[in-house]
Structure formats: structure tokens, C-alpha cells
Design an enzyme around this catalytic site. Structure first.
Site, PDB file in Angstrom:
ATOM      1  N   ASP A  42       0.808  -1.227   0.000  1.00  0.00           N
ATOM      2  CA  ASP A  42       0.000   0.000   0.000  1.00  0.00           C
ATOM      3  C   ASP A  42       0.842   1.278   0.000  1.00  0.00           C
ATOM      4  O   ASP A  42       0.595   2.189   0.800  1.00  0.00           O
ATOM      5  CB  ASP A  42      -0.933   0.024   1.223  1.00  0.00           C
ATOM      6  CG  ASP A  42      -1.638  -1.274   1.491  1.00  0.00           C
ATOM      7  OD1 ASP A  42      -1.890  -2.020   0.538  1.00  0.00           O
ATOM      8  OD2 ASP A  42      -1.941  -1.554   2.677  1.00  0.00           O
ATOM      9  N   GLU A  73     -11.162  -1.350  -3.312  1.00  0.00           N
ATOM     10  CA  GLU A  73     -10.501  -0.595  -2.235  1.00  0.00           C
ATOM     11  C   GLU A  73      -9.400   0.272  -2.844  1.00  0.00           C
ATOM     12  O   GLU A  73      -9.200   0.306  -4.051  1.00  0.00           O
ATOM     13  CB  GLU A  73      -9.891  -1.569  -1.219  1.00  0.00           C
ATOM     14  CG  GLU A  73      -8.862  -2.523  -1.816  1.00  0.00           C
ATOM     15  CD  GLU A  73      -8.528  -3.682  -0.895  1.00  0.00           C
ATOM     16  OE1 GLU A  73      -9.273  -3.923   0.067  1.00  0.00           O
ATOM     17  OE2 GLU A  73      -7.519  -4.356  -1.167  1.00  0.00           O
TER      18      GLU A  73
END
Length: 491
Positions: free
Chosen positions: A44, A214
């Protein structure tokens, strides 16, 4: 005349006194010094540019309960990275206990803000969500800014995780976020620690595009707003990045295309991205995490970046995960060695003398062009490229695959190994110890060609279809060598 000369003198003084402007890094096609570009399991990544230095803030890809801190990495050239450990910890956030995810950095008002998700809440009865921390320096330490989550509940079905913060040209800041297949956007007030309202009085607007899972990311280019997000499952090979373009920071966002996905020859599970634009250029890079081939652990995620290119009509071209390593960062992250002694130093990958020591990547190429600069530094044997290799182990010929090498004995050789050695071809070649040679192999189907320096005329051409796919790497036999500028390109 005197006034004119005084003006010229003042201008010269101002020019000399002006702060130096950092030169933009060269335009790379990928992380030229190799992906992963930093060591360790991380995911991420979000990237920011602070004071001519690039900062990457990732999630620590560890078991759920151990995700209690965030590290950061910084670089001036996108090649050599410095690790800054524990820039944020749950010790500095009273309500956060674990699952600290997806940091989003941004600078404003002379301070540095870091938005993060914590506790992975599954309902509005649990404590957690998206928090904001602040520091006086990019490397922190970051401290909880408000003593509670900024967003602490599900709105429009969006789990409060995976935040991205964007400041528009008019100074308005926005926060994009959402898991569980829903995405929201909200306004941030100028204090960056509280939520504002839209003109209609609402705080949140749902902007979920088709396929959204997401990891939203917002960028602006030429007056257009690009929303990017991740699709698929984060532990699966189908994890990927798609995007939409809108005329407004709040959409509507209509899905256009998938631009980053797994490559069966390079890596799986490529997703949860951020982007950076090199100031003063139209050069863009996409930063993301991916899982090496053969890894089954969901947390085996590593950071990578590649060039991201826009077409003339403003759409984003599909990103190609490239395989390169010029060792300019003086490390060999992503390489695995089998015998011999290997070090990355002086911008090269160096092998001490051994009888068959090899170093391999985790790729799985079939039809490809393999390039490397090879310097035999001592010994009467040879050094060169391994390709289509499987079942590697320590031992002279302990692998199944092909090898092409150059030797100071006066030849270039091509052969195959299977716990033994079969020569497929050889050609006379003057090779001097300490001199660099560019070695190339073109392997397309059963056609194998070996080039040295002259890329138009192969030294060896043979037909052999024993091995069809496998890993790439480098090897020495009865020699020591230095390797540089390795690249593997699909054909």
C-alpha cells in the site's frame, strides 16, 4: 547608465543568491536498480515529494496483530532509498491497537500530515477507522492530531480504510477512502484535521465506480481528475488497478480500463497504488505492491514502481512491469543465490570465483531477450546469463535450463544443464579479463541466439526446445565476474 548597471548587478546578485533547484531524476522506464526497490515486506505505498526528496509511506506487510507501526523510505533520485523506522506507532495513538494500514502523506501549513487506518473495524459499534497524525518533519515522529478517529463509521457501505488525500488547485482538500466495495469522498477543512461540507450540506458523497474494491488514489492532470482504485482480492493473483476520468473531484467516475495487473512472467497481485509526477515534466511513476511468483503467503508483498504513460487523448496506457537491475543502489534485493559469494557494490553485482555459483530472479519468462554487461575479473572459466531455469540448487550444474557465457579462454559458449552439462554451441571470441562485454540472448520458442557486443550478428544460433520457461539470472564457472545493466524483455 548607472541605474541600469545597478539593476544588472542586483539581478546578478539575486541570481547567485537564489536557492539551487534540484535536478529532476532521469526518465526511467522502471525501477532501473531493480524491483523491489526497498528490502522487506511492505504494501500500500503512498508517495509524496517534500523539499526535493521523495517519501514513500507503506503498510508493514506483517500478520494482522503485528501491524502496529509505519516505516517510511526517502530518496533524492528514486534509486537509493533511506529507511526511516517507526515514523508512526500505536504507542502515539491511544485508540489504535493494530491493523495500521495505507498511510497517506501530505504537507500543508508548514506541517506534515499522515492519514492512516487502524483496527479494521467491521461495524459502527467498534472503535477505529481513519485517523490523522501530524509532525514537524517528514520523518516524524507523527503524533495523533485529534485523539480519536477522523472517520469512525461506515457511511454508504464504505469501510473507513484506504484513505488518500488530495489538495486541488483552488486549495480545497479532499479525502477519498473506502473498503468493502464502496468509495466515498469528503472535504477536509484547511486545518486538515476536520471534515467540511459540500455546498449541499452533505459531508460524504459516494463515488463508487464499477469494479471498485478498495485503495482509491486521486491525481489531476491537464484539468482532468483521475480516480484510480484496486480490484480483485488482495491475496489473489487478480489484484489489479483500474481508473476513471472526470471533470470534477467528486466525479461521476465511469470505469475506463484496468492499467496494472499481474504478469505471469514477472509478479502476481499487483495493486494498491499511488502515483508521482516529476515536477516540471510529464513524467509519471506508479508505485504499488506485488507478490513474487511462487509466493503463497498473503503477506509476501513487496514495493515496486514502473513508468506510467498518458496517451495523447489523456487516457492512461497499460503499465508494463519491466525486469531490470543496474545495481546502482548497491544492493541485490529480489535476487536469490545458489552457491558462490555475491555482493552488490560499486554499481555492479560481483561474484567471487566459484565453480557454478549462480544468482536468479523470481521471474518465469518464456520468449524473451536477456541482456547484461559481463566482465570476467579473474579465472580461466566463463561468466554469463542463465535463462529458462527451474529447480535451482547449489552445485555446478544444479538447475534445469540454459546458460550462455564468455570466457578469457577465447570463446562464447551456449549450453543446457540438468545436473550435468550439454554444450549446444560455441564460437571463437577474444575476451580480455577486466573488460566489459555486452551479452545478449534471444530465446523465442526453440530458437536460441547469442550476441556479444554486436547486436546485429549472433555469435551462436541453435535450435533446442528442451526448456520452455523459467527464471533468469547470472552465473560463473571457474571464474569471478561483475555483472551490470541486466534486463529481461518479453518477446
Amino acid at each position: 547608465m548607472g541605474a541600469t548597471m545597478n539593476s544588472i548587478a542586483a539581478a546578478l546578485v539575486a541570481l547567485l543568491m537564489a536557492p539551487a533547484v534540484a535536478a529532476a531524476p532521469p526518465t526511467y522506464t522502471t525501477a532501473e536498480a531493480g524491483n523491489p526497490f526497498v528490502d522487506g515486506r511492505y504494501a500500500d505505498p503512498d508517495i509524496a515529494l517534500y523539499n526535493d526528496r521523495y517519501w514513500v509511506f507503506p503498510t508493514s506487510s506483517r500478520p494482522y496483530a503485528e501491524q502496529t507501526y509505519l516505516d517510511a523510505f526517502s530518496s533524492t533520485d528514486l534509486v537509493t532509498w533511506t529507511r526511516h523506522p517507526t515514523v508512526l506507532s500505536t504507542a502515539n495513538v491511544s485508540w489504535a491497537k493494530y491493523a495500521v494500514w495505507a498511510p497517506a502523506p501530505i504537507q500543508r501549513n508548514g506541517r506534515y500530515y499522515l492519514y492512516f487506518a487502524a483496527n479494521d473495524i467491521q461495524s459502527n459499534t467498534e472503535l477505529g477507522g481513519i485517523g490523522v497524525a501530524v509532525a514537524d518533519r517528514p520523518e516524524g515522529p507523527y503524533m495523533d492530531a485529534i485523539g480519536r478517529p477522523l472517520i469512525d463509521r461506515f457511511v454508504n457501505g464504505a469501510q473507513p480504510i484506504d484513505q488518500d488525500v488530495f489538495i486541488d488547485d483552488d486549495g480545497q482538500a479532499y479525502i477519498y477512502y473506502g473498503g468493502h466495495g464502496h468509495a466515498n469522498v469528503a472535504r477536509l477543512n484547511s486545518d486538515m484535521t476536520s471534515l467540511g461540507t459540500f455546498p449541499d450540506g452533505s459531508v460524504f458523497k459516494e463515488i463508487t465506480p464499477a469494479g471498485y474494491v478498495e485503495g482509491p488514489q486521486m491525481l489531476k492532470r491537464n484539468g482532468k481528475y483521475y480516480l484510480m482504485w484496486s480490484e480483485g482480492g488482495w491475496t489473489g493473483p487478480d489484484y489489479s488497478v483500474a481508473y476513471a476520468i472526470a471533470d470534477s473531484p467528486t466525479g461521476p467516475f465511469q470505469r475506463l480500463d484496468k492499467i496494472l495487473a499481474q504478469d505471469a512472467a514477472v509478479a502476481r497481485g499487483a495493486g494498491h497504488n499511488s502515483v508521482v509526477n516529476i515536477p516540471g515534466t510529464d513524467t509519471w511513476y506508479i508505485f504499488y505492491h506485488r507478490r513474487p511468483l511462487g509466493e503463497t503467503d498473503g503477506n509476501a508483498r513487496y514495493l515496486a514502481y514502473d513508468r506510467m504513460t498518458f496517451a495523447a487523448d489523456g487516457t492512461i496506457q497499460r503499465v508494463k512491469m519491466l525486469v531490470k537491475d543496474n545495481f546502482d543502489d548497491n544492493n541485490a534485493i529480489g535476487w536469490k543465490t545458489y552457491g558462490g559469494s555475491w555482493t552488490a557494490t560499486g554499481g555492479q553485482y560481483r561474484a567471487q570465483h566459484s565453480y557454478g555459483g549462480k544468482a536468479l530472479l523470481t521471474d518465469n519468462h518464456t520468449n524473451a531477450v536477456y541482456d547484461a554487461d559481463v566482465t570476467v575479473t579473474s579465472g580461466a572459466g566463463d561468466a554469463g546469463l542463465v535463462f529458462r531455469a527451474t529447480s535451482p540448487a547449489v552445485g555446478t550444474d544444479s538447475y534445469r535450463g540454459y546458460y550462455a557465457g564468455i570466457s578469457p579462454a577465447g570463446q562464447v559458449v551456449l549450453g543446457k544443464a540438468n545436473n550435468n552439462w550439454t554444450r549446444l554451441g560455441a564460437a571463437a571470441l577474444s575476451v580480455a579479463v577486466g573488460t566489459r562485454y555486452h551479452l545478449r540472448v534471444e530465446a523465442v520458442g526453440s530458437s536460441l541466439k547469442v550476441f556479444v557486443n554486436d547486436m546485429a550478428n549472433p555469435k551462436i544460433t541453435v535450435t533446442d526446445g528442451t526448456y520452455t520457461a523459467g527464471s533468469s539470472g547470472v552465473r560463473v564457472y571457474n571464474a569471478a565476474a561483475a555483472f551490470d545493466n541486466l534486463a529481461v524483455t518479453n518477446r
